[in-house]
Design a protein around this motif. Sequence first.
Motif, PDB file in Angstrom:
ATOM      1  N   TYR A 156       0.820  -1.212   0.000  1.00  0.00           N
ATOM      2  CA  TYR A 156       0.000   0.000   0.000  1.00  0.00           C
ATOM      3  C   TYR A 156       0.851   1.258   0.000  1.00  0.00           C
ATOM      4  CZ  TYR A 156      -4.193  -2.816   0.888  1.00  0.00           C
ATOM      5  OH  TYR A 156      -5.223  -3.709   0.780  1.00  0.00           O
ATOM      6  N   PHE A 157       1.939   1.247   0.792  1.00  0.00           N
ATOM      7  CA  PHE A 157       2.776   2.451   0.840  1.00  0.00           C
ATOM      8  C   PHE A 157       3.485   2.681  -0.500  1.00  0.00           C
ATOM      9  CE2 PHE A 157       6.853   4.623   1.716  1.00  0.00           C
ATOM     10  CZ  PHE A 157       6.326   5.847   2.073  1.00  0.00           C
ATOM     11  N   LEU A 158       3.919   1.602  -1.159  1.00  0.00           N
ATOM     12  CA  LEU A 158       4.573   1.763  -2.455  1.00  0.00           C
ATOM     13  C   LEU A 158       3.597   2.334  -3.481  1.00  0.00           C
ATOM     14  CD1 LEU A 158       7.056   1.445  -4.187  1.00  0.00           C
ATOM     15  CD2 LEU A 158       6.417  -0.930  -4.611  1.00  0.00           C
ATOM     16  N   ASN A 159       2.333   1.888  -3.452  1.00  0.00           N
ATOM     17  CA  ASN A 159       1.321   2.478  -4.334  1.00  0.00           C
ATOM     18  C   ASN A 159       1.130   3.958  -4.031  1.00  0.00           C
ATOM     19  OD1 ASN A 159      -0.367   0.698  -6.313  1.00  0.00           O
ATOM     20  ND2 ASN A 159       0.036  -0.635  -4.555  1.00  0.00           N
ATOM     21  N   ALA A 160       1.076   4.282  -2.735  1.00  0.00           N
ATOM     22  CA  ALA A 160       0.904   5.688  -2.341  1.00  0.00           C
ATOM     23  C   ALA A 160       2.079   6.529  -2.826  1.00  0.00           C
ATOM     24  CB  ALA A 160       0.780   5.793  -0.821  1.00  0.00           C
ATOM     25  N   ARG A 161       3.282   6.029  -2.613  1.00  0.00           N
ATOM     26  CA  ARG A 161       4.461   6.789  -3.037  1.00  0.00           C
ATOM     27  C   ARG A 161       4.497   6.954  -4.557  1.00  0.00           C
ATOM     28  NH1 ARG A 161      10.793   5.001  -3.037  1.00  0.00           N
ATOM     29  NH2 ARG A 161      11.411   6.671  -4.428  1.00  0.00           N
ATOM     30  N   THR A 162       4.068   5.921  -5.294  1.00  0.00           N
ATOM     31  CA  THR A 162       4.056   6.007  -6.754  1.00  0.00           C
ATOM     32  C   THR A 162       3.124   7.118  -7.219  1.00  0.00           C
ATOM     33  OG1 THR A 162       4.484   3.626  -6.882  1.00  0.00           O
ATOM     34  CG2 THR A 162       3.719   4.711  -8.885  1.00  0.00           C
ATOM     35  N   TYR A 163       1.926   7.166  -6.643  1.00  0.00           N
ATOM     36  CA  TYR A 163       0.984   8.218  -7.042  1.00  0.00           C
ATOM     37  C   TYR A 163       1.458   9.602  -6.590  1.00  0.00           C
ATOM     38  CZ  TYR A 163      -2.673   5.202  -8.953  1.00  0.00           C
ATOM     39  OH  TYR A 163      -3.381   4.339  -9.737  1.00  0.00           O
ATOM     40  N   TYR A 164       2.065   9.689  -5.397  1.00  0.00           N
ATOM     41  CA  TYR A 164       2.601  10.982  -4.949  1.00  0.00           C
ATOM     42  C   TYR A 164       3.705  11.465  -5.893  1.00  0.00           C
ATOM     43  CZ  TYR A 164       0.232  10.982  -0.370  1.00  0.00           C
ATOM     44  OH  TYR A 164      -0.691  11.024   0.622  1.00  0.00           O
ATOM     45  N   ASP A 165       4.627  10.558  -6.245  1.00  0.00           N
ATOM     46  CA  ASP A 165       5.728  10.930  -7.144  1.00  0.00           C
ATOM     47  C   ASP A 165       5.196  11.313  -8.514  1.00  0.00           C
ATOM     48  OD1 ASP A 165       7.373  10.367  -5.077  1.00  0.00           O
ATOM     49  OD2 ASP A 165       8.422   8.683  -6.003  1.00  0.00           O
ATOM     50  N   LEU A 166       4.183  10.593  -8.987  1.00  0.00           N
ATOM     51  CA  LEU A 166       3.603  10.896 -10.291  1.00  0.00           C
ATOM     52  C   LEU A 166       2.912  12.258 -10.257  1.00  0.00           C
ATOM     53  CD1 LEU A 166       3.097   9.925 -13.163  1.00  0.00           C
ATOM     54  CD2 LEU A 166       1.066   8.713 -12.357  1.00  0.00           C
ATOM     55  N   ALA A 167       2.264  12.559  -9.154  1.00  0.00           N
ATOM     56  CA  ALA A 167       1.612  13.864  -9.002  1.00  0.00           C
ATOM     57  C   ALA A 167       2.646  14.992  -9.051  1.00  0.00           C
ATOM     58  CB  ALA A 167       0.828  13.914  -7.691  1.00  0.00           C
ATOM     59  N   ASP A 168       3.767  14.808  -8.328  1.00  0.00           N
ATOM     60  CA  ASP A 168       4.831  15.821  -8.334  1.00  0.00           C
ATOM     61  C   ASP A 168       5.470  15.946  -9.715  1.00  0.00           C
ATOM     62  OD1 ASP A 168       4.400  16.285  -5.662  1.00  0.00           O
ATOM     63  OD2 ASP A 168       5.992  14.939  -4.995  1.00  0.00           O
ATOM     64  N   PHE A 169       5.625  14.798 -10.391  1.00  0.00           N
ATOM     65  CA  PHE A 169       6.264  14.809 -11.708  1.00  0.00           C
ATOM     66  C   PHE A 169       5.389  15.532 -12.739  1.00  0.00           C
ATOM     67  CE2 PHE A 169       7.038  12.887 -15.897  1.00  0.00           C
ATOM     68  CZ  PHE A 169       8.400  13.100 -16.018  1.00  0.00           C
ATOM     69  N   ASP A 170       4.073  15.252 -12.728  1.00  0.00           N
ATOM     70  CA  ASP A 170       3.179  15.876 -13.710  1.00  0.00           C
ATOM     71  C   ASP A 170       2.960  17.359 -13.419  1.00  0.00           C
ATOM     72  OD1 ASP A 170       2.960  13.532 -15.028  1.00  0.00           O
ATOM     73  OD2 ASP A 170       0.866  13.125 -14.544  1.00  0.00           O
ATOM     74  N   ALA A 171       2.784  17.686 -12.128  1.00  0.00           N
ATOM     75  CA  ALA A 171       2.525  19.085 -11.710  1.00  0.00           C
ATOM     76  C   ALA A 171       1.417  19.695 -12.569  1.00  0.00           C
ATOM     77  CB  ALA A 171       3.809  19.920 -11.794  1.00  0.00           C
ATOM     78  N   ASP A 172       0.323  18.966 -12.705  1.00  0.00           N
ATOM     79  CA  ASP A 172      -0.782  19.363 -13.576  1.00  0.00           C
ATOM     80  C   ASP A 172      -1.999  19.703 -12.715  1.00  0.00           C
ATOM     81  OD1 ASP A 172      -2.036  19.274 -16.443  1.00  0.00           O
ATOM     82  OD2 ASP A 172      -3.390  18.096 -15.191  1.00  0.00           O
ATOM     83  N   LYS A 173      -2.733  20.751 -13.106  1.00  0.00           N
ATOM     84  CA  LYS A 173      -3.869  21.200 -12.301  1.00  0.00           C
ATOM     85  C   LYS A 173      -4.970  20.142 -12.222  1.00  0.00           C
ATOM     86  CE  LYS A 173      -3.276  26.149 -13.171  1.00  0.00           C
ATOM     87  NZ  LYS A 173      -3.892  27.376 -13.736  1.00  0.00           N
ATOM     88  N   ALA A 183      -3.358   8.433  -3.951  1.00  0.00           N
ATOM     89  CA  ALA A 183      -2.265   8.137  -3.019  1.00  0.00           C
ATOM     90  C   ALA A 183      -2.778   8.159  -1.580  1.00  0.00           C
ATOM     91  CB  ALA A 183      -1.141   9.148  -3.199  1.00  0.00           C
ATOM     92  N   GLY A 184      -3.667   9.103  -1.278  1.00  0.00           N
ATOM     93  CA  GLY A 184      -4.213   9.200   0.072  1.00  0.00           C
ATOM     94  C   GLY A 184      -4.976   7.953   0.479  1.00  0.00           C
ATOM     95  N   ILE A 185      -5.692   7.354  -0.476  1.00  0.00           N
ATOM     96  CA  ILE A 185      -6.444   6.129  -0.183  1.00  0.00           C
ATOM     97  C   ILE A 185      -5.477   4.998   0.173  1.00  0.00           C
ATOM     98  CG2 ILE A 185      -7.954   4.369  -1.182  1.00  0.00           C
ATOM     99  CD1 ILE A 185      -9.157   6.642  -2.919  1.00  0.00           C
ATOM    100  N   TYR A 186      -4.401   4.883  -0.620  1.00  0.00           N
ATOM    101  CA  TYR A 186      -3.428   3.818  -0.366  1.00  0.00           C
ATOM    102  C   TYR A 186      -2.694   4.031   0.954  1.00  0.00           C
ATOM    103  CZ  TYR A 186      -3.904   1.514  -4.900  1.00  0.00           C
ATOM    104  OH  TYR A 186      -4.361   0.795  -5.970  1.00  0.00           O
ATOM    105  N   ILE A 187      -2.323   5.301   1.235  1.00  0.00           N
ATOM    106  CA  ILE A 187      -1.541   5.528   2.452  1.00  0.00           C
ATOM    107  C   ILE A 187      -2.414   5.335   3.695  1.00  0.00           C
ATOM    108  CG2 ILE A 187      -1.797   8.024   2.903  1.00  0.00           C
ATOM    109  CD1 ILE A 187       1.315   8.049   3.118  1.00  0.00           C
ATOM    110  N   ASP A 188      -3.716   5.565   3.549  1.00  0.00           N
ATOM    111  CA  ASP A 188      -4.626   5.266   4.667  1.00  0.00           C
ATOM    112  C   ASP A 188      -4.611   3.773   4.978  1.00  0.00           C
ATOM    113  OD1 ASP A 188      -5.413   7.827   5.164  1.00  0.00           O
ATOM    114  OD2 ASP A 188      -7.192   7.755   3.886  1.00  0.00           O
ATOM    115  N   SER A 189      -4.560   2.950   3.920  1.00  0.00           N
ATOM    116  CA  SER A 189      -4.498   1.503   4.125  1.00  0.00           C
ATOM    117  C   SER A 189      -3.191   1.108   4.799  1.00  0.00           C
ATOM    118  CB  SER A 189      -4.635   0.776   2.780  1.00  0.00           C
ATOM    119  OG  SER A 189      -5.886   1.050   2.181  1.00  0.00           O
TER     120      SER A 189
END
Length: 544
Positions: A156-173, A183-189
């Motif tokens: 779950y944490f690896l999924n969360a980190r992947t989505y967080y990193d992808l969010a930072d990489f895209d930097a899209d509105k 990512a928040g859903i995965y990190i909650d798990s």
Amino acid sequence: MTLRVSYLKFLKKILLVVWAALMCLPAFSQSNFENKLKQLNLSIEAKQTYDRSKLQRIAGLEQTLKLLLPADINGRYKVCTALYDEYKSFNYDKAFYYAQSMLSYGRRLKDPVKVANGKIKLGFVLLSSGMFKETFDSLNTVDVHILPDSIKQDYYFLNARTYYDLADFDADKYYTPLYNLRAGIYIDSAIALSTQTSYDYQYYLGLKYLKMGKRDQAAALLKKILHTYPLSNHQLAVTTSTLSDIYIQNNEIDEALQLLFQAAEADIKSSTKEAAAMLNLAKLLHTKGDIKNAYVFINQAMNDASYYGARQRKVQVSAILMVIAGEKVNSVEEQRRILFIYATLLTLLAAVVILFAFIIYRQLKKLKKADKIIIETNRSLQETIDQLNEAEKIKEEYIGYYFNLISESITKLEKFKRSVSNKLVTKKFDDIQMLVDNINLKKERDELFLNFDKAFLTLFPNFVEAFNALFEPEHQVKLSSDQLLNTDLRIFALIRLGIHDTEKIASILEYSMNTIYNYKARIKGKSILPNDDFELAILTIKAV
């Protein structure tokens, strides 16, 4: 009245104490910065010692793996897991290999948990290299329901980190909030599977708050971790680096620098090559105008990214490296200009001294010996100036060489463009074809190789001799009189310059990847060194 005077005197003393304290703060802060900087530089000097310790552990594990019987699949799986843990933030290729080995052994054991664990480990390596699609491909095939809680937490944490990193990489509105939500859903798990008193729970929760924009709550949790938990070097690096992001967002640069010094030092001590602390430290120092130290640390970040093989990190580092390197060159030029002014002033001063000495000599012959001393001093000064000018000339030639090469290419391109434009205006299409036919790409490529050979041998004049020293006499490279380098030498010249990607080398030299693989395998096969040590030996060849 007396009471009022006493009160005013007391207030004056308080103000003086406060003023003195405020005056001391910048000096204390600067002293603290210098101490942290010195401490980090000492750690950089000891970097090879930490790496050797890790390599010794790895060598012991690899020897254990060799001694295990092929039939001992469980034993080999465990050793491969240990080797993966050593390599996962140290070397991408090796970590990838041992993650694949874990998958293979898990399948041979027909153990779905071991297979799933191997996929998760593989996903971590792929994410560290910036390969988001491949990471999702690996994680999406994991059957979560069969996993024990400890591995579920990692998943779950690896999924969360992947989505967080992808969010930072895209930097899209549009996409960044969507990825952060997932990512928040995965990190909650992951949080739900962690013990509330554990480091993982506190860090996951702090990271979640940070990504939600709750910086005060995130900072409080991360500070609590630093003050109350016994942390490994890797945990210390991760925690301080994450906390520094909060200070950067709050524009508290000095506090962020202190944390990044800690993070970078911890990364060095844990031999972590896949890390962003050194990169962020270089960026902050650059924004503060400290180009000298920024250049040192950005080069360290590039060395680590190249060693690990992190594609995304190398792109990030390269972007800021070009900016810092450019400003460093400008700084050197400014120093040269100032030096020239000082030299001119000193020369004028020497001339004035000589003039006065001459006048005094004409008036008082007794000072003749003093006049000779002044002349000798002036000659020594001129020699020093000449040596400095020579050193600056060498630097200018290295930089100017490539600017001239680029300028010539642009000039040719401009000339060709004007010719084509003129032919288009006059509708002389056959002449355009003639212009195109007159372009000799082979000649241009040969000239490019020749220029590369000259520039490279200027930097590494002993490269051919050092390369041949790695072979028996009958296998050494023998160049013709009109050759500076051949294809064999160019391949490893590019590797010496830090280009390790086979696809990139093939593109530069206009060969297929298979051809480059075959060249490298053939050359290494003839060497007196083991194949794994050959490229390391190439990288130790010294420049001028």
